[in-house]
Motif scaffolding. Sequence first.
Motif, PDB file in Angstrom:
ATOM      1  N   ASP A  55      46.229 -55.580 -39.277  1.00  0.00           N
ATOM      2  CA  ASP A  55      47.350 -54.646 -39.086  1.00  0.00           C
ATOM      3  C   ASP A  55      47.149 -53.376 -39.912  1.00  0.00           C
ATOM      4  OD1 ASP A  55      48.520 -56.432 -37.385  1.00  0.00           O
ATOM      5  OD2 ASP A  55      50.023 -57.157 -38.802  1.00  0.00           O
ATOM      6  N   ALA A  56      46.646 -53.544 -41.138  1.00  0.00           N
ATOM      7  CA  ALA A  56      46.407 -52.368 -41.984  1.00  0.00           C
ATOM      8  C   ALA A  56      45.354 -51.457 -41.363  1.00  0.00           C
ATOM      9  CB  ALA A  56      45.963 -52.809 -43.377  1.00  0.00           C
ATOM     10  N   VAL A  57      44.344 -52.041 -40.754  1.00  0.00           N
ATOM     11  CA  VAL A  57      43.300 -51.251 -40.083  1.00  0.00           C
ATOM     12  C   VAL A  57      43.892 -50.489 -38.899  1.00  0.00           C
ATOM     13  CG1 VAL A  57      41.207 -51.429 -38.671  1.00  0.00           C
ATOM     14  CG2 VAL A  57      41.368 -52.665 -40.824  1.00  0.00           C
ATOM     15  N   LEU A  58      44.767 -51.143 -38.129  1.00  0.00           N
ATOM     16  CA  LEU A  58      45.388 -50.478 -36.982  1.00  0.00           C
ATOM     17  C   LEU A  58      46.269 -49.311 -37.423  1.00  0.00           C
ATOM     18  CD1 LEU A  58      46.394 -53.502 -34.720  1.00  0.00           C
ATOM     19  CD2 LEU A  58      44.499 -51.918 -34.390  1.00  0.00           C
ATOM     20  N   VAL A  59      47.042 -49.504 -38.483  1.00  0.00           N
ATOM     21  CA  VAL A  59      47.913 -48.431 -38.980  1.00  0.00           C
ATOM     22  C   VAL A  59      47.074 -47.246 -39.447  1.00  0.00           C
ATOM     23  CG1 VAL A  59      49.539 -47.799 -40.803  1.00  0.00           C
ATOM     24  CG2 VAL A  59      49.809 -49.968 -39.586  1.00  0.00           C
ATOM     25  N   GLU A  60      46.018 -47.526 -40.203  1.00  0.00           N
ATOM     26  CA  GLU A  60      45.160 -46.452 -40.696  1.00  0.00           C
ATOM     27  C   GLU A  60      44.429 -45.757 -39.553  1.00  0.00           C
ATOM     28  OE1 GLU A  60      43.328 -43.797 -43.215  1.00  0.00           O
ATOM     29  OE2 GLU A  60      45.033 -45.146 -43.566  1.00  0.00           O
ATOM     30  N   THR A  61      44.004 -46.521 -38.560  1.00  0.00           N
ATOM     31  CA  THR A  61      43.337 -45.930 -37.391  1.00  0.00           C
ATOM     32  C   THR A  61      44.283 -44.986 -36.653  1.00  0.00           C
ATOM     33  OG1 THR A  61      41.906 -47.872 -37.120  1.00  0.00           O
ATOM     34  CG2 THR A  61      42.176 -46.439 -35.210  1.00  0.00           C
ATOM     35  N   ALA A  62      45.532 -45.425 -36.454  1.00  0.00           N
ATOM     36  CA  ALA A  62      46.523 -44.567 -35.790  1.00  0.00           C
ATOM     37  C   ALA A  62      46.756 -43.277 -36.577  1.00  0.00           C
ATOM     38  CB  ALA A  62      47.835 -45.323 -35.604  1.00  0.00           C
ATOM     39  N   GLU A  63      46.835 -43.384 -37.898  1.00  0.00           N
ATOM     40  CA  GLU A  63      47.050 -42.192 -38.731  1.00  0.00           C
ATOM     41  C   GLU A  63      45.872 -41.225 -38.599  1.00  0.00           C
ATOM     42  OE1 GLU A  63      49.490 -41.154 -40.354  1.00  0.00           O
ATOM     43  OE2 GLU A  63      50.835 -42.845 -40.677  1.00  0.00           O
ATOM     44  N   ARG A  64      44.657 -41.755 -38.594  1.00  0.00           N
ATOM     45  CA  ARG A  64      43.481 -40.886 -38.514  1.00  0.00           C
ATOM     46  C   ARG A  64      43.392 -40.207 -37.151  1.00  0.00           C
ATOM     47  NH1 ARG A  64      38.703 -44.355 -41.671  1.00  0.00           N
ATOM     48  NH2 ARG A  64      39.842 -44.594 -43.636  1.00  0.00           N
ATOM     49  N   ILE A  65      43.712 -40.945 -36.109  1.00  0.00           N
ATOM     50  CA  ILE A  65      43.716 -40.335 -34.773  1.00  0.00           C
ATOM     51  C   ILE A  65      44.757 -39.229 -34.706  1.00  0.00           C
ATOM     52  CG2 ILE A  65      44.180 -40.749 -32.336  1.00  0.00           C
ATOM     53  CD1 ILE A  65      43.163 -43.611 -32.714  1.00  0.00           C
ATOM     54  N   HIS A  66      45.955 -39.505 -35.236  1.00  0.00           N
ATOM     55  CA  HIS A  66      47.054 -38.536 -35.183  1.00  0.00           C
ATOM     56  C   HIS A  66      46.690 -37.235 -35.888  1.00  0.00           C
ATOM     57  CE1 HIS A  66      51.093 -36.948 -35.077  1.00  0.00           C
ATOM     58  NE2 HIS A  66      51.116 -36.863 -36.391  1.00  0.00           N
ATOM     59  N   ARG A  67      45.975 -37.341 -37.018  1.00  0.00           N
ATOM     60  CA  ARG A  67      45.597 -36.135 -37.771  1.00  0.00           C
ATOM     61  C   ARG A  67      44.614 -35.259 -37.000  1.00  0.00           C
ATOM     62  NH1 ARG A  67      45.806 -39.725 -42.408  1.00  0.00           N
ATOM     63  NH2 ARG A  67      43.552 -40.082 -42.281  1.00  0.00           N
ATOM     64  N   MET A  68      43.880 -35.835 -36.097  1.00  0.00           N
ATOM     65  CA  MET A  68      42.891 -35.072 -35.332  1.00  0.00           C
ATOM     66  C   MET A  68      43.453 -34.458 -34.054  1.00  0.00           C
ATOM     67  SD  MET A  68      40.158 -35.261 -37.147  1.00  0.00           S
ATOM     68  CE  MET A  68      41.193 -35.334 -38.613  1.00  0.00           C
ATOM     69  N   LEU A  69      44.710 -34.753 -33.719  1.00  0.00           N
ATOM     70  CA  LEU A  69      45.294 -34.287 -32.463  1.00  0.00           C
ATOM     71  C   LEU A  69      46.129 -33.030 -32.680  1.00  0.00           C
ATOM     72  CD1 LEU A  69      46.507 -37.693 -30.953  1.00  0.00           C
ATOM     73  CD2 LEU A  69      44.464 -36.396 -30.311  1.00  0.00           C
ATOM     74  N   PRO A  70      46.243 -32.162 -31.667  1.00  0.00           N
ATOM     75  CA  PRO A  70      47.140 -31.004 -31.772  1.00  0.00           C
ATOM     76  C   PRO A  70      48.595 -31.454 -31.803  1.00  0.00           C
ATOM     77  CG  PRO A  70      46.203 -31.188 -29.556  1.00  0.00           C
ATOM     78  CD  PRO A  70      45.481 -32.187 -30.402  1.00  0.00           C
ATOM     79  N   PRO A  71      49.508 -30.577 -32.263  1.00  0.00           N
ATOM     80  CA  PRO A  71      50.920 -30.993 -32.437  1.00  0.00           C
ATOM     81  C   PRO A  71      51.599 -31.483 -31.169  1.00  0.00           C
ATOM     82  CG  PRO A  71      50.475 -28.925 -33.572  1.00  0.00           C
ATOM     83  CD  PRO A  71      49.268 -29.213 -32.745  1.00  0.00           C
ATOM     84  N   ASP A  72      51.231 -30.940 -30.016  1.00  0.00           N
ATOM     85  CA  ASP A  72      51.923 -31.312 -28.782  1.00  0.00           C
ATOM     86  C   ASP A  72      51.236 -32.459 -28.043  1.00  0.00           C
ATOM     87  OD1 ASP A  72      49.679 -29.896 -28.134  1.00  0.00           O
ATOM     88  OD2 ASP A  72      50.616 -28.703 -26.549  1.00  0.00           O
ATOM     89  N   ALA A  73      50.297 -33.125 -28.684  1.00  0.00           N
ATOM     90  CA  ALA A  73      49.585 -34.235 -28.035  1.00  0.00           C
ATOM     91  C   ALA A  73      50.441 -35.498 -28.042  1.00  0.00           C
ATOM     92  CB  ALA A  73      48.262 -34.500 -28.732  1.00  0.00           C
ATOM     93  N   ILE A  74      50.058 -36.442 -27.220  1.00  0.00           N
ATOM     94  CA  ILE A  74      50.739 -37.734 -27.126  1.00  0.00           C
ATOM     95  C   ILE A  74      49.802 -38.799 -27.674  1.00  0.00           C
ATOM     96  CG2 ILE A  74      51.620 -39.503 -25.548  1.00  0.00           C
ATOM     97  CD1 ILE A  74      52.378 -37.225 -23.638  1.00  0.00           C
ATOM     98  N   LEU A  75      50.321 -39.662 -28.532  1.00  0.00           N
ATOM     99  CA  LEU A  75      49.553 -40.790 -29.062  1.00  0.00           C
ATOM    100  C   LEU A  75      50.342 -42.059 -28.807  1.00  0.00           C
ATOM    101  CD1 LEU A  75      47.260 -42.103 -30.677  1.00  0.00           C
ATOM    102  CD2 LEU A  75      48.498 -41.515 -32.773  1.00  0.00           C
ATOM    103  N   ALA A  76      49.691 -43.059 -28.222  1.00  0.00           N
ATOM    104  CA  ALA A  76      50.360 -44.323 -27.907  1.00  0.00           C
ATOM    105  C   ALA A  76      49.438 -45.474 -28.229  1.00  0.00           C
ATOM    106  CB  ALA A  76      50.758 -44.375 -26.433  1.00  0.00           C
TER     107      ALA A  76
END
Length: 545
Positions: free
Chosen positions: A159-180
Amino acid sequence: MHPASQRPIASERTVAEPLDRAERDFVALGIAVAALILFIGLGGRVMSQVLRNWMGIDQPPDILLTNALLLNIALLIFGWRRYAELRLEVEARREAEEHARRLAESDPLTGCRNRRSVTPAIEEMLHVAARRKGEVALLLIDVDNFKTLNDRFGHKIGDAVLVETAERIHRMLPPDAILARMGGDEFACALIVEADGQAHADRVARDILGAISAPVSCEDDLIVDVTVSMGLTTSGQLGTNGAPPSADTLIHRADIAMYHAKKHGRDGSAWFEPQMESDARFRSALQTALRHGIERGEFIPYYEQQIDIQTGKLVGFEMLARWKSPEFGIVGPDMFIPMAEEMGVIAELSERLIAQALQDARSWDDGLTLSVNISPLQLRDPWFAHKLLRLLTESGFPPQRFEIEITESCLHENMGVVRAILTSLKNQGVCISLDDFGTGYSSLAQLRALPFDRLKIDRSFVTELAQAGTNAELVSAIVALGRGLGLPIVAEGIETDEALEALRALGEIKGQGYLYGRPEDAEATLRRLMEQAAREFPSETRKVG
């Protein structure tokens, strides 16, 4: 956690409409306003009479007017209080419904959107991109070997790996992007790019791959290396009818591309191509046929001879699986074995084949052995030894004539479980062989710690053995290592006389390969044994059938 990925979509606005109407409750508001108007009109008259009466220049106000004023004041207080309470109630309800909406449409672990909410969000993004004359790029990201990570370190670390992975992906995306988070270890990203924006999407994909590749620090100073496989597509890749793809189509295409990236080495990305969809349909049909083929008994054992290369004597057979599909013809094990492992049916398939092979081998000469290959996935099952011994008991085949072959990759799974399984089988007389030796990373400590009976040299070394060079020296070193550990050697892939002569020079070795003949089914194998017995013992009866 990710506000850009949780922006409300158009259909959600309808949820607030009843609350907006309740907030503007004109009945309660009308009562308060009417009471106020009445208070102003009535209060002015009564209060002026009261004031003049105090000054001694007029009579006291009429009692009915006074009571009406008091009732009007009470009504004004009641109406205003009711309106204020209604506003607070509506606000609390709106907050509760907004909270419930966020829970229903977001992933509770990572805070991203979930599968339920991402499709309508991408649909709206497609409309926005069309107005801007742009495209929507969709990236589907899957964490490599996540199940193994979970099994090895536990779900808390996973679970910790998934949370950190989501955070890293989010930081690389533009503000109006969608992450799911699509479920499990799979994420989807959608962003608007300029027309023909594959280069833009490629840059984002490289940034994400680079960000995720950094080790993840977990509790207890545990460092976990994470890689992902990614599939990409854009709405500019039109469908066969020339129409722009829907959100579901984009997700489907990215999923196909992501599987392609996994198939070709993981830790990378792949763009969707139309041919991939045809391959995916073929693979799906093959998977369906495989599952039905197991039930219908379409998988049969073939047998490859194992020979004492010094004497040329037949000493046993290795069982090899073959699939005779009425739909696809003869399907090779290099295709259906990995597929069966991926589908989780390899244990059922293997046990059916072993049961049939044990029945076939009962008619062989008592001195012949039977060896079978075991999938690494089967050695994750703590009950595997019990299942195998049950098959031996039911068939009546002697465990001393039975041998299992495991690959070096098995040694990097749960060593405690593997050691327990192999020890249990060894105690019952079953022989254990380390297959494809030299292609993995097994250590001398593992060879000494586990109860192996022999080593099998991988065919890639044997094939080029006749040529002077590294392979000849390596095979010689493996034979010397086996001799030092007291482990006999089996060489597979003997196809030429030159390779056979080179192996003979190394001492006592058991060998197998096409030089001795192709693998055969049970009927052909039995016929071969009967012919051999007739040649060797023309006047005697020998047990071969």
